[in-house]
Design a protein around this motif. Structure first.
Motif: not given
Lengths: 492, 140
Positions: A139, A172, B79
């Motif tokens: 990330e 992801s 995130i």
């Protein structure tokens, strides 16, 4: 010594915050950025020397027991790739300082801090010893790459940036699901503990998890058929950015693929990897042949060359994996320097379309040399590093009796040469086209050319030290395939 | 793992994937929000039932849950929150540039489409010329 491992990750991240604070003072910002990357490169070299002499260095963050806390593991493979990656980012930063005065240059107040975040993410991805920290590292790399790709906000960048972001976000999310699956199956995300428990799982679960992570890491590494986002997005970014993406991002995907597949002992997926490798080589290079823009041709070659690294992994022998390691070490600087040379062409001519550029061999012989040497290396001609790396892979393939993939890889090499000839004929021979450089930016051209020159020297050095490098690669591959050693070193 | 968790993850993944495949970036953002939730629920489910904490030699109550998946979930949530903001700003920029937030075809797709059209145009042209040769007197 283990503090050095932590510094390789923490230093660039800390420096990026400082550089972001002082981004308006150009000199201070550039000096800080260069000094940080030079320090990280120095630390990485020291780490490689230490690991080469005394074996794997393990850092337990916060001194937690390794199966509870986060561990950073620097084995030979990790230390070797870390040196190459840090040095590459250092050279690219130098090139960026030169390029910022040219029209195509990226905004240095964004590029410097973001390159440092990228460097921190790359170090973390290389060194981490658990699966979830790997997700966080990915990330970090991706967030900085999103910003680097789109920060100028041109229409083309926003268009291709959207595809790039969506594909990578999806990968992801799949990674996160993969972590959940692994944790549910084994009760750990630590890779050493995982390596112990993974073989006890039912065979079908092992293959399932392996295929899942093949999709996740394969998207990052741009293997066939998951590569279509790459040739579209890379050429739209400023050269500096494209160079660091092409040199590092996909290679980190390959690095993790090698790490995960050897550690989980997924050799039953070897034949599948070989098929994917062959298709990646041929489809990538065929795509390159159809293009008529320097940056787009080179972007397709990024895909094609990934196939060679997967080929060595797919063989699952010490020689094969060692070939992949050597190919990674050769490919990171070569790919970066080719894009830097492409950037020099673009800055000189105002375009990188082959139809509009010509005669650079006479008008700009320096660029011609900077392009020709890595191009020959990429095509795998002796005595360059590409030849050494490809020879290692071909020998490993013949030793394993995988003749089909060896033949495919040789065909791929020939087509690569053909496509490099196309760039050479289009851009360097033919009628001389006028240079589009204003006289004021001569100095920045000098900085850019010397940065590219340093990188070319680096690629030539890989060929010169090919003998010792092969020994190190072979030892790294032996370590990778000896899972018990990794487990004892990490868990202690 | 309870059936409710599985059904929730399956529903979120199905809806999220459907939204992500659409052309409009604002729908894609919503899709990723749903997919992110699905991943977080899957992480929580992977911790197993309450009462199995992985704490070594700890005297814990019988109904203490495994804290690790929750820590992982929290990181993942942060995130995905940041990335949602980034995609939204990208959508805003695309809207400022083109007036909408649709993801456009890539260069290669457009080129293939245009060569296809060119071939058709060329074919039509040759037919016209051939027709002219066959019947030189009657041109239009």
């Amino acid at each position: 010594v283990s503090a050095v491992v932590g510094l390789c990750v923490a230093l660039p991240l800390f420096a990026s915050a400082v550089v972001l604070g002082v981004r308006r003072w150009a000199v201070l910002r550039d000096v800080l950025t260069l000094a940080t990357m030079a320090t990280v490169t120095g630390l990485a070299v020291a780490l490689l020397v230490e690991v080469e002499r005394n074996g794997t260095v393990v850092l337990r963050v916060g001194d937690w027991a390794p199966d509870l806390g986060i561990v950073l593991v620097a084995d030979l493979f990790a230390a070797l790739i870390l040196v190459v990656a840090a040095a590459t980012i250092l050279v690219v930063e130098l090139f960026a300082i030169g390029q910022r005065r040219t029209p195509s240059g990226a905004d240095p107040s964004v590029v410097s801090p973001m390159l440092l975040v990228l460097a921190g993410g790359v170090s973390l991805a290389i060194l981490t010893g658990d699966l979830f920290t790997l997700f966080v590292a990915f990330e970090l790399i991706l967030v900085s790459s999103y910003v680097l790709l789109t920060h100028q906000g041109h229409a083309g960048q926003v268009r291709s940036g959207m595809t790039y972001v969506v594909i990578n976000l999806f990968a992801s999310t799949l990674f996160l699901f993969g972590v959940a699956i692994v944790y549910a199956a084994t009760g750990t995300v630590n890779m050493a503990v995982l390596a112990e428990r993974f073989p006890e799982l039912p065979a079908a679960t092992q293959v399932g998890v392996g295929l899942w992570f093949l999709v996740v890491f394969g998207t990052k590494a741009a293997v066939f058929p998951l590569f279509s986002w790459l040739p579209d997005s890379y050429p739209t970014a400023p050269t500096t950015i494209t160079a660091v993406f092409a040199g590092l991002l996909t290679k980190i995907g390959v690095y993790v693929l090698i790490r995960f597949f050897t550690l989980m002992d997924l050799d039953e997926l070897g034949p599948l990897l070989l098929v994917i490798a062959g298709l990646t080589m041929i489809v990538g290079v065929a795509g390159a042949l159809a293009q008529d823009d320097v940056k787009r041709i080179l972007s397709f070659h990024v895909v094609s060359q990934i196939g060679y690294m997967i080929m060595g992994l797919g063989l699952f022998t010490v020689a094969g994996v060692a070939g992949s390691v050597l190919f990674l070490v050769h490919q990171i600087p070569v790919k970066t320097v080719m894009f830097l040379a492409g950037g020099l062409i673009e800055d000189d001519q105002g375009t990188s379309a082959l139809k509009k550029v010509g005669g650079l061999a006479t008008s700009k012989p320096v660029i011609a040399v900077l392009f020709a040497l890595p191009a020959l290396s990429l095509a795998g001609l002796p005595p360059f590093s590409g030849f050494v790396a490809k020879l290692a892979l071909v020998e490993a393939g013949v030793a394993s009796g995988a003749y089909v993939i060896v033949a495919v890889s040789l065909i791929g090499s020939l087509l690569t040469l053909l496509s490099m000839t196309k760039i050479w004929l289009g851009a360097f021979w033919g009628e001389v086209t006028p240079s589009a450089v204003p006289a004021s930016s001569r100095r920045s051209i000098t900085i850019m050319q010397s940065a590219a020159g340093i990188a070319v020297a680096g690629t030539l050095a890989v060929a010169v030290v090919a003998g010792p490098l092969w020994d190190v690669s072979e030892r790294a591959a032996t370590e990778l395939l000896d899972r018990a050693q990794y487990v004892t070193e990490v868990l202690g | 793992v309870s059936v409710a968790m599985i059904v929730a993850v399956a529903g979120l993944v199905a809806t999220g994937t459907f939204l992500v495949t659409s052309r409009s970036l604002s729908r894609i953002v919503l899709g990723f929000a749903l997919l992110g939730h699905a991943a977080v629920i899957a992480l929580l489910a992977s911790g197993g039932r309450a009462g199995e904490p992985p704490i070594v030699d700890g005297d814990t109550d019988g109904d203490t849950a495994n804290p690790l998946p929750q820590a992982l979930s929290l990181t993942a949530i942060v995130i995905s929150f940041g990335l949602t903001l980034f995609v939204l700003s990208l959508a805003r920029r695309q809207q400022a540039l083109t007036g909408d937030d649709l993801v456009e075809d890539d260069v290669e797709d457009r080129r293939i489409a245009s060569t296809h059209e060119q071939q058709h145009a060329a074919l039509d042209e040759t037919r016209e010329i051939e027709a002219l040769h066959d019947n030189p007197e009657g041109g239009s």
